[in-house]
Design a protein around this motif. Structure first.
Motif, short mmCIF file in Angstrom:
data_model
loop_
_atom_site.label_atom_id
_atom_site.label_comp_id
_atom_site.label_asym_id
_atom_site.label_seq_id
_atom_site.Cartn_x
_atom_site.Cartn_y
_atom_site.Cartn_z
N THR A 15 6.30 -30.22 35.30
CA THR A 15 5.91 -30.37 33.90
C THR A 15 5.01 -29.22 33.46
OG1 THR A 15 6.09 -32.78 34.02
CG2 THR A 15 4.75 -31.86 32.23
N ASP A 16 4.06 -28.83 34.30
CA ASP A 16 3.17 -27.73 33.96
C ASP A 16 3.94 -26.42 33.81
OD1 ASP A 16 0.20 -28.89 34.58
OD2 ASP A 16 1.67 -29.70 35.98
N VAL A 17 4.91 -26.21 34.70
CA VAL A 17 5.73 -24.99 34.63
C VAL A 17 6.51 -24.95 33.33
CG1 VAL A 17 7.72 -23.82 35.64
CG2 VAL A 17 5.89 -24.68 37.12
N LEU A 18 7.16 -26.05 32.99
CA LEU A 18 7.98 -26.07 31.78
C LEU A 18 7.13 -25.98 30.52
CD1 LEU A 18 10.60 -28.77 32.85
CD2 LEU A 18 10.92 -26.29 32.72
N ASP A 19 5.96 -26.60 30.55
CA ASP A 19 5.07 -26.50 29.38
C ASP A 19 4.67 -25.05 29.12
OD1 ASP A 19 5.15 -29.19 28.92
OD2 ASP A 19 3.18 -29.63 29.79
N LEU A 20 4.39 -24.31 30.20
CA LEU A 20 3.98 -22.91 30.04
C LEU A 20 5.18 -22.02 29.69
CD1 LEU A 20 1.88 -20.64 30.19
CD2 LEU A 20 2.33 -20.51 32.66
N LEU A 21 6.21 -22.04 30.56
CA LEU A 21 7.32 -21.11 30.37
C LEU A 21 8.12 -21.41 29.10
CD1 LEU A 21 8.77 -20.60 33.97
CD2 LEU A 21 7.52 -18.95 32.59
N GLY A 42 7.44 -23.85 26.71
CA GLY A 42 6.65 -24.20 25.55
C GLY A 42 5.93 -22.99 24.99
N GLU A 43 4.82 -22.66 25.60
CA GLU A 43 3.98 -21.56 25.10
C GLU A 43 4.70 -20.22 25.10
OE1 GLU A 43 -0.10 -19.16 26.36
OE2 GLU A 43 0.25 -21.18 27.14
N LEU A 44 5.47 -19.92 26.17
CA LEU A 44 6.05 -18.59 26.33
C LEU A 44 7.49 -18.48 25.84
CD1 LEU A 44 4.52 -17.78 29.83
CD2 LEU A 44 3.65 -17.14 27.58
N GLU A 45 8.06 -19.57 25.37
CA GLU A 45 9.33 -19.60 24.65
C GLU A 45 10.52 -19.08 25.46
OE1 GLU A 45 8.55 -17.50 21.00
OE2 GLU A 45 7.55 -19.23 20.12
N VAL A 46 10.49 -19.33 26.78
CA VAL A 46 11.67 -19.05 27.59
C VAL A 46 12.64 -20.21 27.42
CG1 VAL A 46 12.55 -18.70 29.93
CG2 VAL A 46 10.32 -17.74 29.27
N PRO A 47 13.90 -19.96 27.11
CA PRO A 47 14.85 -21.08 26.99
C PRO A 47 14.93 -21.86 28.30
CG PRO A 47 15.81 -19.05 26.13
CD PRO A 47 14.53 -18.66 26.82
N PRO A 48 14.87 -23.18 28.24
CA PRO A 48 14.92 -23.97 29.48
C PRO A 48 16.13 -23.66 30.35
CG PRO A 48 14.33 -25.36 27.62
CD PRO A 48 14.72 -24.03 27.05
N CYS A 49 17.25 -23.29 29.74
CA CYS A 49 18.45 -22.99 30.52
C CYS A 49 18.31 -21.71 31.33
CB CYS A 49 19.68 -22.92 29.62
SG CYS A 49 19.58 -21.66 28.34
N SER A 50 17.21 -20.96 31.13
CA SER A 50 16.94 -19.76 31.92
C SER A 50 15.88 -20.00 32.98
CB SER A 50 16.50 -18.60 31.01
OG SER A 50 17.58 -18.15 30.22
N VAL A 51 15.52 -21.27 33.19
CA VAL A 51 14.51 -21.63 34.19
C VAL A 51 15.16 -22.48 35.28
CG1 VAL A 51 12.34 -22.86 34.61
CG2 VAL A 51 12.64 -21.53 32.51
N LEU A 52 14.95 -22.08 36.54
CA LEU A 52 15.47 -22.81 37.69
C LEU A 52 14.28 -23.33 38.49
CD1 LEU A 52 17.47 -20.36 36.95
CD2 LEU A 52 18.43 -20.76 39.20
N LEU A 53 14.19 -24.63 38.65
CA LEU A 53 13.08 -25.25 39.38
C LEU A 53 13.50 -25.52 40.81
CD1 LEU A 53 12.00 -27.82 36.64
CD2 LEU A 53 10.98 -25.58 37.11
N HIS A 85 14.41 -36.41 36.29
CA HIS A 85 15.13 -36.71 35.04
C HIS A 85 14.43 -36.06 33.85
CE1 HIS A 85 18.17 -39.94 36.17
NE2 HIS A 85 17.62 -39.57 37.32
N GLU A 86 13.12 -36.03 33.85
CA GLU A 86 12.38 -35.40 32.75
C GLU A 86 12.66 -33.90 32.72
OE1 GLU A 86 8.54 -38.44 32.46
OE2 GLU A 86 8.37 -36.54 33.56
N ALA A 87 12.68 -33.26 33.90
CA ALA A 87 12.96 -31.82 33.95
C ALA A 87 14.38 -31.52 33.51
CB ALA A 87 12.72 -31.30 35.36
N ALA A 88 15.32 -32.38 33.91
CA ALA A 88 16.71 -32.20 33.49
C ALA A 88 16.84 -32.39 31.99
CB ALA A 88 17.61 -33.16 34.25
N GLU A 89 16.18 -33.40 31.45
CA GLU A 89 16.25 -33.65 30.02
C GLU A 89 15.68 -32.47 29.23
OE1 GLU A 89 15.02 -37.09 26.74
OE2 GLU A 89 14.20 -37.15 28.77
#
Length: 303
Positions: free
Chosen positions: A173-179, A181-192, A205-209
């Motif tokens: 959640t912290d990673v997605l909030d930063l990348l 949210g704040e830094l506007e990287v499209p979620p589809c360009s982030v691999l956890l 499920h939250e990360a997938a959503e």
């Protein structure tokens, strides 16, 4: 528009990746693992050819800057074997580096990442195809925040995906909030990465959503207490409509482990019983073609 993946031999259509080990290491070293380096080209070739004999086609190496990537050896292996290999730029957690190295590069880490993505690694001409960064346990320390800011800047300039080491599978959640949210990287360009190490289905499920790709990448070790839960975790996500978010990798980091052949051998056979062949084909082939493709970008970069 045809999407492409940047391999060590150049850009290829994403659809050519084929069956993909989405997170592994042919070469890696760290001061945290003295004497356990993966630095033998012959061993790397043996593991890679075993993976190819089992139907594999591509391996994405998440080894970042300063941890023994061996770009010239990766290029030679790709030419000799016919495999598609993807190299990484980026930085791992601070504990993996000498303090003087971080002092020297941290202020311009985004320029380093862009250079290795567009010009090449250490004057080899071998270009990285993704950016590897790392969180800390259940959150983000100052180093993680700084490297993720640099990674986001490099992503916006090159379109390269960002692969994230989650410490013991935590902190998504912290990673997605930063990348995202704040830094506007499209979620589809982030691999956890390493999500199987924390078998928290709600968090998955939250990360997938949110739209990120989810990499379950510990099977090469076959010794994590949570590995036996992998089939149920994947099935739960697929049943919820997130089959297109899932990736599998081996993450071989030390000698003496089953390594990447285990991914397409015993593990795939086991997963087939729960997931079925069609879903496995999506996870191993269709999803990586989207996850590792360069996204459109607006700030010019070579390639």
């Amino acid at each position: 528009m045809v999407t492409v993946v940047r391999t060590v031999l150049g850009d290829i259509p994403a659809t050519e990746l084929g069956t993909t080990d989405a997170h592994d290491h042919l070469f890696i070293r760290s001061p945290l693992l003295p004497g356990q380096e993966l630095n033998d080209p012959a061993r790397a070739e043996q593991a890679l050819r075993a993976f190819l004999r089992l139907g594999g086609r591509s391996v994405v190496q998440w080894t970042p800057h300063g941890m023994g990537r061996e770009p010239a050896a990766l290029e030679a292996l790709a030419r000799a074997s016919g495999a598609h290999l993807v190299a990484a730029t980026g930085l791992h957690q601070a504990v993996h580096y000498p303090a003087e190295l971080l002092t020297r590069i941290m202020g311009t880490a985004d320029e380093l990442f862009v250079s290795e993505l567009t010009e090449g690694i250490r004057d080899t001409g071998v270009r990285a195809g993704l950016i590897k960064v790392a969180g800390s346990f259940h959150g983000l320390d100052a180093h993680a925040v700084q490297t993720m800011r640099a990674a986001a800047s490099a992503h916006h300039r090159t379109g390269a995906p960002i692969a994230v080491h989650l410490e013991l599978g935590t902190g998504a959640t912290d990673v997605l909030d930063l990348l995202c949210g704040e830094l506007e990287v499209p979620p589809c360009s982030v691999l956890l990465g390493h999500l199987g190490r924390c078998p928290d289905s709600v968090m998955h499920h939250e990360a997938a959503e949110a739209g990120a790709f989810l990499a379950f990448d510990g099977p090469s070790r076959t010794n994590h207490a949570t590995d036996w839960r992998l089939p149920e975790l994947l099935l739960s996500l697929a049943d919820a409509g997130y089959a297109d978010r899932l990736l599998l990798g081996g993450d071989t980091t030390t000698p003496g482990t089953p390594g990447m052949p285990h991914l397409l051998g015993p593990l795939r056979s086991r997963l087939r019983l729960t997931l079925g062949e069609d879903l496995l084909e999506q996870i191993f082939t269709l999803n990586p073609a989207r996850a590792f493709a360069l996204a459109p970008h607006t700030k010019g970069a070579k390639g």
